[in-house]
Enzyme design. Sequence first.
Site, short mmCIF file in Angstrom:
data_model
loop_
_atom_site.label_atom_id
_atom_site.label_comp_id
_atom_site.label_asym_id
_atom_site.label_seq_id
_atom_site.Cartn_x
_atom_site.Cartn_y
_atom_site.Cartn_z
N ASN A 161 18.92 -13.82 22.66
CA ASN A 161 18.51 -14.98 21.88
C ASN A 161 17.05 -15.31 22.18
OD1 ASN A 161 21.07 -15.46 20.68
ND2 ASN A 161 21.79 -16.36 22.59
N HIS B 24 14.44 -16.96 30.66
CA HIS B 24 14.18 -15.69 31.36
C HIS B 24 14.92 -14.67 30.51
CE1 HIS B 24 14.03 -13.29 35.39
NE2 HIS B 24 14.49 -12.47 34.46
N HIS C 142 17.19 -12.24 28.70
CA HIS C 142 18.48 -11.72 29.14
C HIS C 142 19.20 -11.11 27.95
CE1 HIS C 142 18.86 -16.01 28.15
NE2 HIS C 142 20.05 -15.73 27.65
N HIS D 193 22.84 -10.32 26.54
CA HIS D 193 24.28 -10.52 26.62
C HIS D 193 24.96 -9.20 26.26
CE1 HIS D 193 24.32 -15.06 26.43
NE2 HIS D 193 23.12 -14.85 25.90
P1 AMP Z 1 21.40 -18.10 26.15
O1 AMP Z 1 22.14 -19.23 25.48
O2 AMP Z 1 21.23 -16.88 25.30
O3 AMP Z 1 20.10 -18.57 26.77
O4 AMP Z 1 22.36 -17.62 27.31
C1 AMP Z 1 22.38 -18.18 28.57
C2 AMP Z 1 23.70 -17.78 29.17
O5 AMP Z 1 23.64 -18.00 30.57
C3 AMP Z 1 24.89 -18.60 28.65
O6 AMP Z 1 25.83 -17.69 28.04
C4 AMP Z 1 25.45 -19.25 29.90
O7 AMP Z 1 26.86 -19.30 29.91
C5 AMP Z 1 24.92 -18.35 31.00
N1 AMP Z 1 24.76 -19.01 32.30
C6 AMP Z 1 24.20 -20.21 32.57
N2 AMP Z 1 24.21 -20.45 33.89
C7 AMP Z 1 24.80 -19.37 34.48
C8 AMP Z 1 25.11 -19.02 35.83
N3 AMP Z 1 24.82 -19.82 36.85
N4 AMP Z 1 25.74 -17.84 36.04
C9 AMP Z 1 26.04 -17.01 35.02
N5 AMP Z 1 25.76 -17.28 33.72
C10 AMP Z 1 25.16 -18.44 33.46
ZN ZN Z 2 12.99 -16.09 35.76
#
Ligand code: AMP
Ligand code: ZN
Length: 112
Positions: free
Chosen positions: A86, A97, A99, A101
């Site tokens: 995203n 940061h 990432h 999925h």
């Molecule tokens: P996004 O919405 O694409 O920025 O995805 C962020 C993702 O990080 C979400 O799916 C959250 O559930 C996940 N997330 C947030 N905090 C944590 C954490 N401490 N450990 C693992 N996943 C996390």
């Molecule tokens: Zn970072």
Amino acid sequence: MSDCLFCKIIAGEIPSKKVYEDDLCYAFYDISPMAPTHFLVVPKAHFASAAEVTEENAPVVGHIYAVIAELAKEMGFSDGYRVVTNVGELAGQTVHHIHFHVLSGKQLGSFN
Ligand code: AMP
Ligand code: ZN
């Protein structure tokens, strides 16, 4: 980046359930899974999103896709999975940061 959640996870300052790690990237299960298999893969070097991919940092993106393909075979979901990144608030990005999925283990719906 000191105030970044995923940098803290990579550094081990915040606990996570590790899937995979190497010199360039770290993979861990999403805390709020949207599919039976749902983990995130992040580069260890911080940058905010796919909007900040440059010729310089692009190799880590390819590396992450190669890691995901290997994990799909090893973890047994190579029959079908989705990789999503995203970018920005309109797309629902909550952690700035970059990432990726990785979702699998059920029939995934179409995009809207
Ligand atoms: P996004 O919405 O694409 O920025 O995805 C962020 C993702 O990080 C979400 O799916 C959250 O559930 C996940 N997330 C947030 N905090 C944590 C954490 N401490 N450990 C693992 N996943 C996390
Ligand atoms: Zn970072």
